[in-house]
Design a protein around this motif. Structure first.
Motif, mmCIF file in Angstrom:
data_model
loop_
_atom_site.group_PDB
_atom_site.id
_atom_site.type_symbol
_atom_site.label_atom_id
_atom_site.label_comp_id
_atom_site.label_asym_id
_atom_site.label_seq_id
_atom_site.Cartn_x
_atom_site.Cartn_y
_atom_site.Cartn_z
ATOM 1 N N LEU A 348 9.344 -2.335 -2.867
ATOM 2 C CA LEU A 348 8.037 -2.390 -3.524
ATOM 3 C C LEU A 348 7.168 -3.535 -3.007
ATOM 4 C CD1 LEU A 348 8.887 -1.603 -7.257
ATOM 5 C CD2 LEU A 348 7.539 -0.211 -5.678
ATOM 6 N N LEU A 349 7.784 -4.502 -2.319
ATOM 7 C CA LEU A 349 6.991 -5.633 -1.834
ATOM 8 C C LEU A 349 5.849 -5.158 -0.941
ATOM 9 C CD1 LEU A 349 6.428 -8.627 -1.395
ATOM 10 C CD2 LEU A 349 8.090 -8.593 0.466
ATOM 11 N N LYS A 350 6.088 -4.124 -0.137
ATOM 12 C CA LYS A 350 5.040 -3.649 0.767
ATOM 13 C C LYS A 350 3.825 -3.170 -0.030
ATOM 14 C CE LYS A 350 6.143 -1.155 4.401
ATOM 15 N NZ LYS A 350 6.483 -0.006 5.283
ATOM 16 N N GLU A 351 4.073 -2.404 -1.107
ATOM 17 C CA GLU A 351 2.959 -1.922 -1.921
ATOM 18 C C GLU A 351 2.249 -3.083 -2.613
ATOM 19 O OE1 GLU A 351 4.318 1.078 -4.577
ATOM 20 O OE2 GLU A 351 5.373 2.211 -3.015
ATOM 21 N N GLN A 352 3.035 -4.037 -3.123
ATOM 22 C CA GLN A 352 2.420 -5.205 -3.760
ATOM 23 C C GLN A 352 1.569 -5.982 -2.770
ATOM 24 O OE1 GLN A 352 5.922 -7.198 -5.110
ATOM 25 N NE2 GLN A 352 6.163 -5.939 -6.944
ATOM 26 N N LEU A 353 2.054 -6.056 -1.533
ATOM 27 C CA LEU A 353 1.327 -6.780 -0.493
ATOM 28 C C LEU A 353 -0.006 -6.099 -0.197
ATOM 29 C CD1 LEU A 353 1.236 -9.042 1.581
ATOM 30 C CD2 LEU A 353 2.583 -7.610 3.122
ATOM 31 N N VAL A 354 0.007 -4.770 -0.081
ATOM 32 C CA VAL A 354 -1.231 -4.036 0.181
ATOM 33 C C VAL A 354 -2.235 -4.251 -0.944
ATOM 34 C CG1 VAL A 354 -2.223 -1.726 0.424
ATOM 35 C CG2 VAL A 354 -0.115 -2.301 1.615
ATOM 36 N N ARG A 355 -1.753 -4.160 -2.180
ATOM 37 C CA ARG A 355 -2.670 -4.374 -3.316
ATOM 38 C C ARG A 355 -3.248 -5.782 -3.311
ATOM 39 N NH1 ARG A 355 1.282 -1.270 -6.167
ATOM 40 N NH2 ARG A 355 2.226 -3.171 -7.009
ATOM 41 N N GLN A 356 -2.386 -6.756 -2.982
ATOM 42 C CA GLN A 356 -2.854 -8.145 -2.980
ATOM 43 C C GLN A 356 -3.899 -8.361 -1.887
ATOM 44 O OE1 GLN A 356 -1.910 -10.521 -5.296
ATOM 45 N NE2 GLN A 356 -3.631 -11.585 -4.374
ATOM 46 N N ILE A 357 -3.661 -7.789 -0.707
ATOM 47 C CA ILE A 357 -4.612 -7.921 0.402
ATOM 48 C C ILE A 357 -5.953 -7.292 0.025
ATOM 49 C CG2 ILE A 357 -5.107 -7.185 2.772
ATOM 50 C CD1 ILE A 357 -2.051 -7.335 3.255
#
Length: 771
Positions: A348-357
């Protein structure tokens, strides 16, 4: 690249025919100059970084080879090469970049690259004149370069084709192919080869440096091409370009066409560092193939929109890192089972990263380069492996899994993390995992190790921004902690081994004493008094003599002679000669017996009482008194031998200890596996499923063959016979933990996972036969 983004008026460069005509009519067009300058800037910046990484590894590679050199002459060549490379490094780097810059200048002027000019003749790089005689070493170098270039061009054909097409457009239609591209593998390799002529080293050293150039530069060109393609797309250069289907990159295989690669593989296998690098190369290739199978970039990362710079990516990760740091600090000292992370949490880190960016940039989507996405996926798979690694207890998995973001940042900042075994971040994770392998709640009751690992995790989460030195500091600090705890554990472990060794020596001595006495009694019916003395008091004396002096000593031989004489003395007496011999022997027997009884701590009163009973026995033996021999009941009632002194010389004693058995062809696979285990191997005893115990194989008895296990504090957990241990392994009650470092095991597992995924994908996409 910023220049390209700032000039919005370049976005109208879309139509190939229109652009070709306008630029061709004015080769000095300002926009052409800016676009080429942007491409050149991106290229020189990334190439300088890649070259720096390569030179940072030259010393290590040559030093490792020097240590393994077959003779002093070869070793000297490697050491001389190290010194010369170190001295000439600035000159080589400057010469290399100057040649790349010159190639861009020639391209801007409309001149094709000249591949066969005089300056390249007889140098072994770029090819020699067809009819000239070529030195053998030059030929060897030339063949190496040709092989490197062809492999790189094949692997990068997809992105390299796009760069060539876009350079052709901005150069007014003058065709740019692989050989003409200033940042193509062919020209880069040729330029590096010419720059290497500054080195005055043996050809074997040059070939090693060339191999490193391939690994650290040519194998990492894809991010460079992706950045250039994206910058030119931003500027409107062929944004709708459709590239031909990329060929599958050649993952390492053994086939007839790859005999040269197979030979290189055999050479690489002689050097562990080369094997690791080869594994990383395979990993990068498999990741690139996977990305191509699912499109230019994974949909979860977004495949359009503004380019995401490394600084923006690191900034978004730092925000997420702060959230993980706060949650880690608030974790209870006793980590409950429901805090265990799953592989899905890691992904899930990848999805969290996209949202944060997207949140930071205020945009719906952001583009992440394929190389950065590969890094994100690779680190994700690393931490998925950690969460599934049986080597790590659950509590340690929970803590180490929280390092995913710091390690992702470190991987983006320093691409060497996965390739360089001595990278501080890699060494730190390996040592944390190695220490965690032996952890259990029982062996860490004061939670010193658990709290130390937690401290390292919290420090990395709170202090690591963009300085890799933080990992070096934590590695040094953790090693000091381990040195202190290991010293105490080693002392305890040594005491446990010595205690076990002492018990086994005692058992061996008891067994030997019993064998000697029983063989001399040889089934005779001795008087109870004599039998008691031999099997108890004198057997204990022989045990002490064996432990103090050994079985080859004079003292032990004298002790055995007493047994022979004592047994004879109470046998039937035939004739005057034997009676005379007994009379002469009795004073010697008394002297020896008194000495032996004193050695095993008989009290003086007990000794005198025993002597009186023996005197009565021998008077009867010599017919000096008409008294019947004392019955067994009388002897037992008056025997002064302490009850605590158990009988040693009994048949039961002979079966107390089993000696180590030699290996035989009939050994079961489990027994063979146990015999192959080395001291220092960790296992997990799972007989108690709720509280399995981890222990290290500390010592193997040369006497009994038993295996001694201790916990991480050095305290004894168990000792097991060969057969017992083998049976537990076969039944699954005991599991041997992996010895390879965590990173090596994880990379092997990830490569296997990607290969299996690729095989399944190929099977799904294969044409189906008609029904």
């Amino acid at each position: 690249m910023n220049n390209v983004n700032e000039r919005s008026n370049l976005s109208n460069i879309v139509d190939l025919a229109e652009r070709s005509g306008s630029i061709a009519s004015d080769p000095r067009n300002e926009r052409v100059g800016e676009l080429l300058a942007s491409v050149r800037g991106i290229g020189t910046r990334r190439l300088m970084s890649l070259m720096g990484g390569m030179f940072d590894n030259v010393d290590d590679a040559l030093f490792d080879l020097a240590e393994k050199a077959e003779n002093n002459a070869v070793q000297t060549q490697y050491f001389d090469g190290m010194r010369d490379v170190r001295k000439k490094r600035p000159l080589i780097e400057r010469s290399f970049i100057d040649m790349i810059t010159g190639a861009f200048s020639r391209l801007a002027g409309g001149h094709r690259q000249e591949h066969g000019d005089s300056q390249n003749e007889h140098r072994g790089f770029g090819g020699a004149p067809e009819l000239s005689l070529v030195d053998e070493s030059d030929l060897e170098e030339s063949l190496a370069v040709t092989s490197m270039t062809s492999k790189a061009e094949g692997r990068l054909s997809h992105s390299l084709f796009a760069v060539n097409q876009r350079l052709t457009v901005i150069c007014g239609g003058t065709k740019v192919d692989n050989a003409d591209n200033p940042i193509g593998p062919a020209l880069l390799t040729r330029s590096f080869g010419e720059a290497m002529n500054e080195l005055k080293v043996e050809v074997r050293v040059k070939l090693i440096v060339l191999k490193l150039f391939e690994r650290y530069v040519l194998n990492n060109l894809e991010p460079l091409y992706e950045e250039i393609n994206h910058a030119l797309i931003q500027a409107g250069v062929l944004p709708q370009l459709r590239t031909p289907g990329a060929k599958r990159s050649n993952t390492p295989t053994r086939n007839a066409a790859g005999s040269a690669d197979a030979q290189q593989d055999q050479e690489d296998e002689q050097d562990p560092s080369m094997l690791r690098t080869k594994l990383v190369e395979t990993l990068q290739s498999l990741l690139a193939e996977r990305r191509q199978s699912f499109g230019y970039a994974n949909a979860s990362m977004g495949n359009s929109g503004p380019s995401l710079s490394p600084a923006e990516l690191l900034g978004a990760l730092s925000v997420l890192q702060g959230e993980v740091a706060r949650s880690t600090v608030s974790m209870p000292a006793q980590i409950p089972a429901d805090t265990v992370l799953s592989a899905e949490d890691v992904r899930l880190l990848k999805e969290q990263l996209v949202r944060q960016i997207s949140h930071l940039r205020g945009e719906a989507k952001s583009y992440v380069s394929g190389a950065d996405e590969d890094t994100i996926d690779l680190v994700s798979m690393l931490f998925e492996y950690i969460l599934q690694d049986h080597n790590l207890p659950m509590e340690m998995q929970v803590l180490l899994a929280r390092l995913q973001i710091p390690y992702l940042k470190a991987s983006i900042l320093d691409r060497r993390l996965f390739a360089h075994a001595n990278h501080p971040a890699r060494r730190l994770l390996d040592e944390l995992a190695e220490a965690a392998k032996g952890w259990s709640a029982e062996s860490d009751r004061d939670q010193r190790l658990l709290n130390k690992v937690r401290s390292v995790v919290e420090t990395l989460l709170s202090d690591f921004d963009d300085d890799i030195e933080v990992f070096s500091q934590q590695l040094d600090d953790f090693r000091k902690f381990l040195d202190n705890t290991n010293r105490r554990a080693q002392l305890a472990e040594q005491r446990a081994a010595e205690a076990t060794r002492g018990r086994e020596k005692l058992q061996q001595a008891r067994r030997r004493a019993a064998q000697e006495i029983l063989s001399r009694i040889d089934g005779r019916e001795l008087p109870a008094l004599v039998n008691g003395i031999l099997t108890r008091a004198w057997a204990n004396y022989l045990v002490l003599t064996l432990l103090r002096h050994g079985e080859e000593s004079k003292e032990f031989r004298v002790g055995l002679r007493f047994v022979d004489d004592f047994v004879w003395s109470v046998g039937p007496i035939h004739g005057d000669a034997e009676r005379a011999r007994l009379n002469q022997l009795l004073p010697l027997l008394e002297k020896s017996l008194r000495h032996g009884l004193a050695t095993v701590a008989f009290q003086d009163g007990d000794v005198e009482n025993l002597m009186r009973q023996l005197n009565t026995l021998y008077n009867g033996q010599l017919n000096l008194r008409e008294e019947p021999e004392p019955t067994a009941a009388v002897v037992e009632e008056n025997m002064p031998i302490p009850e605590s002194m158990e009988a040693i010389a009994t048949p039961e004693t002979l079966s107390e200890t089993e000696t180590a058995k030699p290996a035989t062809e009939a050994d079961s696979p489990e027994v063979q596996r146990v015999r192959a285990l080395k001291v220092g191997t960790w296992v997990e005893f799972q007989a108690d499923s709720e509280r399995p115990e981890r222990a290290k194989l500390s010592w193997i008895s040369p006497i009994s063959g038993k295996y001694l296990f201790v916990n991480r504090r050095g305290l004894k957990v168990a000792d097991k016979t060969l057969e017992q241990f083998a049976a537990e392994l076969a039944s699954g009650q005991t599991v041997v933990l992996e010895e390879l470092p965590l990173f090596d095991r994880a990379l092997d597992a990830i490569v296997e996972r990607l290969r299996n995924s690729q095989t399944e994908s190929d099977a799904d996409n294969a044409p189906q036969p008609n029904a």
